[in-house]
Design a protein around this motif. Sequence first.
Motif, short mmCIF file in Angstrom:
data_model
loop_
_atom_site.label_atom_id
_atom_site.label_comp_id
_atom_site.label_asym_id
_atom_site.label_seq_id
_atom_site.Cartn_x
_atom_site.Cartn_y
_atom_site.Cartn_z
N UNK A 162 0.83 -1.21 0.00
CA UNK A 162 0.00 0.00 0.00
C UNK A 162 0.86 1.26 0.00
N UNK A 163 1.92 1.26 0.81
CA UNK A 163 2.82 2.41 0.85
C UNK A 163 3.51 2.64 -0.48
N UNK A 164 3.95 1.57 -1.11
CA UNK A 164 4.62 1.69 -2.42
C UNK A 164 3.63 2.21 -3.46
N UNK A 165 2.39 1.74 -3.41
CA UNK A 165 1.38 2.20 -4.38
C UNK A 165 1.11 3.69 -4.22
N UNK A 166 0.99 4.16 -2.99
CA UNK A 166 0.75 5.59 -2.77
C UNK A 166 1.94 6.43 -3.25
N UNK A 167 3.15 5.96 -3.00
CA UNK A 167 4.33 6.69 -3.47
C UNK A 167 4.37 6.72 -5.00
N UNK A 168 4.04 5.61 -5.63
CA UNK A 168 4.02 5.54 -7.10
C UNK A 168 2.94 6.47 -7.66
N UNK A 169 1.79 6.52 -7.02
CA UNK A 169 0.71 7.40 -7.48
C UNK A 169 1.13 8.86 -7.40
N UNK A 170 1.75 9.25 -6.29
CA UNK A 170 2.23 10.63 -6.16
C UNK A 170 3.26 10.96 -7.24
N UNK B 64 -5.41 10.23 -16.04
CA UNK B 64 -6.81 9.84 -16.16
C UNK B 64 -7.17 8.52 -15.52
N UNK B 65 -6.23 7.68 -15.22
CA UNK B 65 -6.56 6.38 -14.64
C UNK B 65 -5.76 6.15 -13.38
N UNK B 66 -6.33 5.37 -12.50
CA UNK B 66 -5.61 4.95 -11.32
C UNK B 66 -4.46 4.05 -11.74
N UNK B 67 -3.54 3.85 -10.84
CA UNK B 67 -2.41 2.97 -11.13
C UNK B 67 -2.88 1.53 -11.24
N UNK B 68 -2.29 0.82 -12.14
CA UNK B 68 -2.56 -0.62 -12.30
C UNK B 68 -1.26 -1.36 -12.02
N UNK B 69 -1.31 -2.31 -11.11
CA UNK B 69 -0.13 -3.11 -10.80
C UNK B 69 0.22 -3.94 -12.02
N UNK B 70 1.49 -3.92 -12.41
CA UNK B 70 1.89 -4.64 -13.62
C UNK B 70 2.87 -5.78 -13.34
N UNK B 71 3.84 -5.58 -12.46
CA UNK B 71 4.87 -6.60 -12.31
C UNK B 71 5.50 -6.51 -10.91
N UNK B 72 5.91 -7.67 -10.40
CA UNK B 72 6.63 -7.77 -9.14
C UNK B 72 7.84 -8.66 -9.37
N UNK B 73 9.01 -8.22 -8.94
CA UNK B 73 10.22 -9.04 -9.07
C UNK B 73 11.14 -8.76 -7.88
N UNK B 74 12.12 -9.61 -7.73
CA UNK B 74 13.09 -9.46 -6.65
C UNK B 74 14.38 -8.94 -7.24
#
Length: 96
Positions: free
Chosen positions: A22-30, A44-54
């Motif tokens: 959630x914190x990462x998503x809010x930082x990415x949105x800002x 115009x659109x909310x963020x959409x999660x696309x990929x997760x990697x290590x």
Amino acid sequence: MFEFFPWLIGLSVLALFWWQSLGARWSARRAALKACEEAEVTFIDELAFQRLSLGRGTLKRRYRFEFYRRGDRRYAGWVDMRGQRVEHVEMDPHPF
């Protein structure tokens, strides 16, 4: 009593992952909103999660968003996160 201990640890790890996501998503949105404001385009659109990697001991996430310049065509952009930190924001080429 100790038979619930592994479940408690597992739930705690899941809760921590969710909280950090959630914190990462809010930082990415800002970061996406700021990039759109600087480029004088409309987010115009909310963020959409696309990929997760290590990567190097931290989680790397990519979020996608869309924006427009004059309303006739949508363009894509994305935000790369490393942990809770914004690593990179990129936007498709668009007219000025």
